[in-house]
Scaffold this motif. Structure first.
Motif, PDB file in Angstrom:
ATOM      1  N   LYS A  31      43.636  53.772   2.559  1.00  0.00           N
ATOM      2  CA  LYS A  31      42.842  53.725   1.320  1.00  0.00           C
ATOM      3  C   LYS A  31      43.032  55.000   0.504  1.00  0.00           C
ATOM      4  CE  LYS A  31      39.963  50.645   0.020  1.00  0.00           C
ATOM      5  NZ  LYS A  31      40.402  49.606  -0.930  1.00  0.00           N
ATOM      6  N   LYS A  32      43.079  56.132   1.239  1.00  0.00           N
ATOM      7  CA  LYS A  32      43.249  57.415   0.546  1.00  0.00           C
ATOM      8  C   LYS A  32      44.576  57.440  -0.190  1.00  0.00           C
ATOM      9  CE  LYS A  32      40.456  60.865   2.868  1.00  0.00           C
ATOM     10  NZ  LYS A  32      40.446  61.713   4.064  1.00  0.00           N
ATOM     11  N   THR A  33      45.593  56.859   0.442  1.00  0.00           N
ATOM     12  CA  THR A  33      46.901  56.811  -0.208  1.00  0.00           C
ATOM     13  C   THR A  33      46.835  55.931  -1.446  1.00  0.00           C
ATOM     14  OG1 THR A  33      48.000  57.083   1.902  1.00  0.00           O
ATOM     15  CG2 THR A  33      49.311  56.160   0.126  1.00  0.00           C
ATOM     16  N   VAL A  34      46.239  54.751  -1.286  1.00  0.00           N
ATOM     17  CA  VAL A  34      46.211  53.797  -2.388  1.00  0.00           C
ATOM     18  C   VAL A  34      45.363  54.317  -3.543  1.00  0.00           C
ATOM     19  CG1 VAL A  34      45.493  51.467  -3.051  1.00  0.00           C
ATOM     20  CG2 VAL A  34      46.601  51.848  -0.845  1.00  0.00           C
ATOM     21  N   GLU A  35      44.191  54.865  -3.209  1.00  0.00           N
ATOM     22  CA  GLU A  35      43.266  55.241  -4.278  1.00  0.00           C
ATOM     23  C   GLU A  35      43.494  56.639  -4.836  1.00  0.00           C
ATOM     24  OE1 GLU A  35      39.393  54.289  -2.777  1.00  0.00           O
ATOM     25  OE2 GLU A  35      39.810  52.135  -2.934  1.00  0.00           O
ATOM     26  N   THR A  43      52.451  57.727  11.488  1.00  0.00           N
ATOM     27  CA  THR A  43      51.631  57.088  12.534  1.00  0.00           C
ATOM     28  C   THR A  43      50.729  56.025  11.910  1.00  0.00           C
ATOM     29  OG1 THR A  43      50.044  58.867  12.289  1.00  0.00           O
ATOM     30  CG2 THR A  43      51.599  59.057  14.124  1.00  0.00           C
ATOM     31  N   VAL A  44      50.245  56.304  10.717  1.00  0.00           N
ATOM     32  CA  VAL A  44      49.436  55.308  10.003  1.00  0.00           C
ATOM     33  C   VAL A  44      50.313  54.102   9.668  1.00  0.00           C
ATOM     34  CG1 VAL A  44      48.103  54.856   7.899  1.00  0.00           C
ATOM     35  CG2 VAL A  44      47.904  57.072   9.037  1.00  0.00           C
ATOM     36  N   ALA A  45      51.509  54.391   9.170  1.00  0.00           N
ATOM     37  CA  ALA A  45      52.425  53.306   8.794  1.00  0.00           C
ATOM     38  C   ALA A  45      52.740  52.412   9.986  1.00  0.00           C
ATOM     39  CB  ALA A  45      53.706  53.888   8.216  1.00  0.00           C
ATOM     40  N   ASN A  46      52.910  53.010  11.160  1.00  0.00           N
ATOM     41  CA  ASN A  46      53.201  52.214  12.360  1.00  0.00           C
ATOM     42  C   ASN A  46      52.088  51.208  12.649  1.00  0.00           C
ATOM     43  OD1 ASN A  46      55.761  53.014  13.228  1.00  0.00           O
ATOM     44  ND2 ASN A  46      54.934  54.892  14.138  1.00  0.00           N
ATOM     45  N   THR A 125      61.399  51.869  -1.013  1.00  0.00           N
ATOM     46  CA  THR A 125      60.243  52.527  -0.397  1.00  0.00           C
ATOM     47  C   THR A 125      58.988  51.715  -0.679  1.00  0.00           C
ATOM     48  OG1 THR A 125      61.243  54.386  -1.532  1.00  0.00           O
ATOM     49  CG2 THR A 125      59.414  54.868  -0.052  1.00  0.00           C
ATOM     50  N   TRP A 126      58.220  51.504   0.343  1.00  0.00           N
ATOM     51  CA  TRP A 126      56.990  50.715   0.262  1.00  0.00           C
ATOM     52  C   TRP A 126      56.038  51.259  -0.801  1.00  0.00           C
ATOM     53  CZ3 TRP A 126      52.409  51.589   4.026  1.00  0.00           C
ATOM     54  CH2 TRP A 126      51.405  50.633   3.791  1.00  0.00           C
ATOM     55  N   ASP A 127      55.540  50.378  -1.640  1.00  0.00           N
ATOM     56  CA  ASP A 127      54.518  50.735  -2.625  1.00  0.00           C
ATOM     57  C   ASP A 127      53.170  50.217  -2.121  1.00  0.00           C
ATOM     58  OD1 ASP A 127      52.768  50.959  -4.729  1.00  0.00           O
ATOM     59  OD2 ASP A 127      53.707  49.396  -5.946  1.00  0.00           O
ATOM     60  N   PRO A 128      52.404  51.060  -1.431  1.00  0.00           N
ATOM     61  CA  PRO A 128      51.157  50.568  -0.817  1.00  0.00           C
ATOM     62  C   PRO A 128      50.095  50.193  -1.851  1.00  0.00           C
ATOM     63  CG  PRO A 128      51.374  52.940  -0.490  1.00  0.00           C
ATOM     64  CD  PRO A 128      52.603  52.498  -1.205  1.00  0.00           C
ATOM     65  N   THR A 129      50.332  50.529  -3.143  1.00  0.00           N
ATOM     66  CA  THR A 129      49.318  50.190  -4.139  1.00  0.00           C
ATOM     67  C   THR A 129      49.396  48.731  -4.560  1.00  0.00           C
ATOM     68  OG1 THR A 129      50.721  50.840  -6.009  1.00  0.00           O
ATOM     69  CG2 THR A 129      49.320  52.552  -5.049  1.00  0.00           C
ATOM     70  N   SER A 130      50.455  48.031  -4.150  1.00  0.00           N
ATOM     71  CA  SER A 130      50.551  46.610  -4.466  1.00  0.00           C
ATOM     72  C   SER A 130      50.624  45.851  -3.136  1.00  0.00           C
ATOM     73  CB  SER A 130      51.805  46.359  -5.313  1.00  0.00           C
ATOM     74  OG  SER A 130      51.899  44.997  -5.635  1.00  0.00           O
ATOM     75  N   PRO A 131      49.677  44.952  -2.877  1.00  0.00           N
ATOM     76  CA  PRO A 131      49.578  44.365  -1.540  1.00  0.00           C
ATOM     77  C   PRO A 131      50.767  43.488  -1.153  1.00  0.00           C
ATOM     78  CG  PRO A 131      47.990  43.365  -3.044  1.00  0.00           C
ATOM     79  CD  PRO A 131      48.620  44.501  -3.778  1.00  0.00           C
ATOM     80  N   ALA A 132      51.085  43.508   0.146  1.00  0.00           N
ATOM     81  CA  ALA A 132      52.134  42.636   0.680  1.00  0.00           C
ATOM     82  C   ALA A 132      51.615  41.198   0.710  1.00  0.00           C
ATOM     83  CB  ALA A 132      52.506  43.099   2.077  1.00  0.00           C
ATOM     84  N   PHE A 133      52.542  40.239   0.728  1.00  0.00           N
ATOM     85  CA  PHE A 133      52.126  38.836   0.687  1.00  0.00           C
ATOM     86  C   PHE A 133      53.145  37.967   1.411  1.00  0.00           C
ATOM     87  CE2 PHE A 133      54.470  40.040  -3.089  1.00  0.00           C
ATOM     88  CZ  PHE A 133      55.434  39.055  -3.195  1.00  0.00           C
ATOM     89  N   LEU A 139      57.433  37.746   4.983  1.00  0.00           N
ATOM     90  CA  LEU A 139      56.476  38.757   4.533  1.00  0.00           C
ATOM     91  C   LEU A 139      57.134  39.591   3.430  1.00  0.00           C
ATOM     92  CD1 LEU A 139      53.845  40.492   4.919  1.00  0.00           C
ATOM     93  CD2 LEU A 139      55.155  41.822   6.589  1.00  0.00           C
ATOM     94  N   TYR A 140      56.561  39.562   2.252  1.00  0.00           N
ATOM     95  CA  TYR A 140      57.103  40.306   1.112  1.00  0.00           C
ATOM     96  C   TYR A 140      56.391  41.649   0.980  1.00  0.00           C
ATOM     97  CZ  TYR A 140      59.924  36.497  -0.786  1.00  0.00           C
ATOM     98  OH  TYR A 140      60.880  35.538  -0.978  1.00  0.00           O
ATOM     99  N   ILE A 141      57.197  42.720   0.937  1.00  0.00           N
ATOM    100  CA  ILE A 141      56.628  44.056   0.803  1.00  0.00           C
ATOM    101  C   ILE A 141      57.089  44.651  -0.527  1.00  0.00           C
ATOM    102  CG2 ILE A 141      56.578  46.367   1.819  1.00  0.00           C
ATOM    103  CD1 ILE A 141      57.438  44.681   4.468  1.00  0.00           C
ATOM    104  N   PRO A 142      56.166  44.816  -1.477  1.00  0.00           N
ATOM    105  CA  PRO A 142      56.557  45.411  -2.757  1.00  0.00           C
ATOM    106  C   PRO A 142      57.085  46.825  -2.551  1.00  0.00           C
ATOM    107  CG  PRO A 142      54.405  44.362  -2.932  1.00  0.00           C
ATOM    108  CD  PRO A 142      54.751  44.406  -1.475  1.00  0.00           C
ATOM    109  N   THR A 143      58.216  47.128  -3.138  1.00  0.00           N
ATOM    110  CA  THR A 143      58.835  48.444  -2.961  1.00  0.00           C
ATOM    111  C   THR A 143      59.421  48.999  -4.251  1.00  0.00           C
ATOM    112  OG1 THR A 143      60.967  47.427  -2.431  1.00  0.00           O
ATOM    113  CG2 THR A 143      59.562  47.983  -0.565  1.00  0.00           C
TER     114      THR A 143
END
Ligand code: ADP
Ligand code: MG
Length: 695
Positions: A31-35, A43-46, A125-133, A139-143
């Motif tokens: 959340k801290k990353t996104v917001e 480790t969080v990413a794992n 590179t993963w863009d954590p501000t846009s949710p995966a779907f 599984l689509y990961i916005p990057t």
């Protein structure tokens, strides 16, 4: 149909899912990353990756893909399965590293010369501000996408950077105004999307639609949009079934599809979502366009997103509704009850006015494309001249600020319908101006010059960057002021005075405006080559470099890619026309002329007294057109080949516009006149009546 709240977002790894599935500490870190934009720990990413994989597998997934937006104009994906060998079999695995970083081959995507083919490596590179779907068992990961050496190769990275820039500058200014509780500011976008739906069987018979997305020949149908009976008309059963299906697919992906209706042209429709933050709105709009096309297939329809599929009826655009709001929930473009004393609103409004005036060329450039060149300035879309509409009330306020006169808000008047059973209601402050390219609509601006197929990332990163730049200038001008209130008033007055030429509330379609705009010194960049000639102007390069959106080299790459794409598109269209002309149209007309000749001869053989003037008249007209058609076909082919051989992109683009495109128009005119004379039985392509009224 299942209940909407149940299906909404069911295919999205959204906040609810994350809260449910992630350990508290991981959820908080993410959340801290996104917001707050804080960097993400591996480790969080794992942990996130593993939870994502479990969730995706439960939703039927076998693969994942990094999903990105290279400079091709469409999104890109490369699917990898989750399988990992384990003993004799496999297990499903997904690591934080795989979530964060992907390595597609960068050299096969347009780079405008930045990347040579042998320098292949690129990263997503993963863009954590846009949710995966989840889509189609993947599984689509916005990057975001960049090259090995870090050059930006996509549309998302500059957008994300511009949002951060604007946030930083807006927060500084708000703190100066005493709003210290604001820590982040986001730009929001609601893109209204227009499209055409036509029957797939007819589409399959038109090589021009298949290769170019638009008809290159086609005589107008006897009926077009003149009766205005399609706009907001009742939706046909087949279209309605399509729209229902589309809504459901979009809702599953968490896309806030809200409004749907028939548009002005026959077979034309619109979909508008509820707005969201710019990057999510961008991802969602890209998805929406893809899904529109996919769902159409199921209904034996084809969804056309080209800006001008049919000559003679309106083309399709996209309205980019844009605003700025704080993390405390305040819309910074909201005038409130008393805009005249609302410093915050007036400062942000002035920043937008200044930005649009100083960077009008960039706004024009960002909507330039081969397709959109058919619309801008064609009295169906805003003109190629960029100006702003503020509405009567705000316009009066701006004038009172400039002239120092009094301002009285009309407030919101009550609308009286004059019918007792109908409730009275409050009117909006301003009427609409459908002809303005950049219109204020209450608490947002509607940038209306976008083409329907455009990725909205580009107009939005430009818009965000130019406004960030102006806000930064405002902060500098105000930060050491002794009397802040007086300094703010003076700054607003100066800014609006200096940039009032960009404000125009009248009819943008009128001839007088073209002259008036010229007197005001506004740009009138009529086509892509003319517009792009300003891309690399010093002030534009400075803007992007200073704000760290991209380097001069990256900007030049974008410029070269835009020119190349334009030239390639015109070339494909020209060659498709030549092929249609030679292989289908000319032979069809010849066959029909032969048939008429045979008929005339047969009549004559029967008796000299049978009149054959009906045949000979048509034969004469067609024969004359045939020779003209053959000459123009040859000339078009030559012009296209000559243009394609020009080395310099800018020069080639001008040749494409001034020589190739002009020749295409001339060839089409003759072709369409022959269609009008030729029996439908002989004409090789479905007609405009079939295409536009066939669904
Ligand atoms: P209008 O009738 O003025 O066009 P709508 O409410 O129909 O306004 O909105 C048109 C589009 O503008 C919708 O997509 C809507 O979500 C979007 N919109 C509304 N408010 C905002 C905002 N603050 N920021 C961005 N887009 C917005
Ligand atoms: Mg609107």
């Amino acid at each position: 149909m299942t209940k909407v709240p149940e299906i909404f977002g069911s295919m999205v790894f959204n906040d609810t899912v994350m809260r449910e599935r992630l350990p508290k500490a991981t959820y908080k870190a993410l959340k801290k990353t996104v917001e707050n934009g804080e960097p993400l720990d591996i480790t969080v990413a794992n942990v996130v990756a593993n939870a994502m994989k479990d969730w995706a597998v439960e939703h039927g997934c076998t693969h994942y893909t990094h999903w990105f937006q290279p400079m091709t104009g469409v999104t890109a994906e490369k699917h990898d399965s989750f399988i990992q060998p384990c003993g004799d079999g496999v297990i499903m695995e997904f690591s934080g590293k795989e979530l964060i970083k992907g390595e597609p081959d960068a050299s096969s995507f347009p780079s405008g010369g930045i990347r040579a083919t042998f320098e292949a490596r690129g990263y997503t590179t993963w863009d954590p501000t846009s949710p995966a779907f989840v889509r189609d068992t993947t599984l689509y990961i916005p990057t975001a996408f960049c090259s090995y050496t870090g050059e930006v190769l996509d549309k998302k990275t500059p957008l994300l950077r511009s949002m951060e820039r604007l946030s930083a500058e807006a927060v500084k200014l708000l703190h100066l105004l005493g709003k210290t509780e604001v820590t982040r500011v986001a730009t929001t976008v609601g893109p209204e999307q227009e499209y055409f739906l036509i029957d797939k069987d007819l589409y399959e018979q038109r090589v021009d639609l298949k290769l170019c997305g638009r008809t290159l020949f086609g005589a107008m149908a006897p009926k077009g949009q003149e009766l205005a009976d399609h706009y907001f008309g009742s939706i046909k059963t087949r279209v309605s079934a399509y729209m229902r299906d589309l809504d459901e697919e979009l809702w599953k992906l968490g896309i806030l599809a809200k409004t749907k209706h028939n548009e002005v042209a026959p077979s034309q429709h619109e979909l508008a979502p509820i707005f969201s933050t710019s990057n999510i709105a961008t991802d969602h709009n890209e998805l929406t366009m893809e899904i529109m096309q996919k769902v159409a297939e199921r209904h034996n329809l084809v969804c056309l997103l080209h800006e001008k599929p049919f000559k003679g009826v309106n083309g399709s655009g996209k309205h980019n509704n844009w605003s700025i709001s704080t993390n405390t929930g305040e819309n910074l473009l909201s005038p409130g009850k008393h805009p005249e004393t609302n410093n915050q609103f007036l400062l942000f409004l002035s920043a937008v006015v200044k930005a649009v005036d100083e960077y009008q060329d960039l706004l024009r450039i960002t909507v330039a494309s081969a397709g959109n060149d058919h619309r801008l300035g064609a009295n169906e879309a805003p003109p190629a001249i960029i100006s702003m509409y503020l509405g009567d009330d705000l316009d009066a306020l701006v004038h009172s600020i400039i002239d120092g006169g009094d301002y009285h808000s009309h407030g919101r008047e009550r609308m009286q319908t004059g019918v007792d059973v109908l409730a009275d209601f409050k009117k909006d402050n301003s009427d609409r101006n459908r002809t303005s390219p950049f219109a204020f609509t209450g608490n947002k601006f509607e940038f209306r010059a976008l083409g329907s197929s455009l990725n909205i990332a580009c107009p939005n990163y430009m818009l965000n960057t130019m406004v960030a730049e102006e806000l930064s200038g405002f902060y500098e001008a105000l930060k050491d002021a002794e009397d802040l209130e007086a300094a703010i008033h003076e700054l607003i007055r100066e800014t609006l005075t200096a940039h009032s030429r960009i404000i125009f509330n009248g009819d943008n379609y009128s001839e007088e405006w073209v002259e008036e705009a010229e007197r005001r010194g506004l740009y009138n960049l009529k086509s892509l080559p003319e517009a792009l000639a300003h891309f690399m102007d010093k002030k534009n390069v400075d803007l992007f470099v200073k704000n760290n959106i991209c380097s001069e080299e990256e900007l030049r790459a974008r410029y070269e890619i835009d020119l190349e794409t334009y030239c390639k598109q015109i070339n494909i269209e020209a060659m498709t026309m030549v092929e249609m002309a030679k292989k289908n149209i000319a032979p069809a007309v010849s066959a029909f002329v032969r048939e008429l000749t045979d008929t005339a001869l047969a009549k004559k053989a029967l008796s000299d007294s049978i009149p054959v003037d009906a045949e000979t008249e048509v034969i004469e007209r067609l024969a004359a057109a045939q020779s003209r058609f053959a000459v123009l076909t040859k000339e078009l082919e030559q012009e296209a080949r000559a243009a394609a051989a020009i080395e310099d992109n800018q020069e080639r683009a001008f040749a494409c516009r001034n020589k190739v495109f002009e020749k295409m128009e001339a060839l089409r005119e003759v072709g369409d006149s022959m269609e009008e004379e030729t029996s439908a039985e002989f004409w090789p392509y479905p007609s405009y009546t079939d295409l536009l009224f066939g669904v």
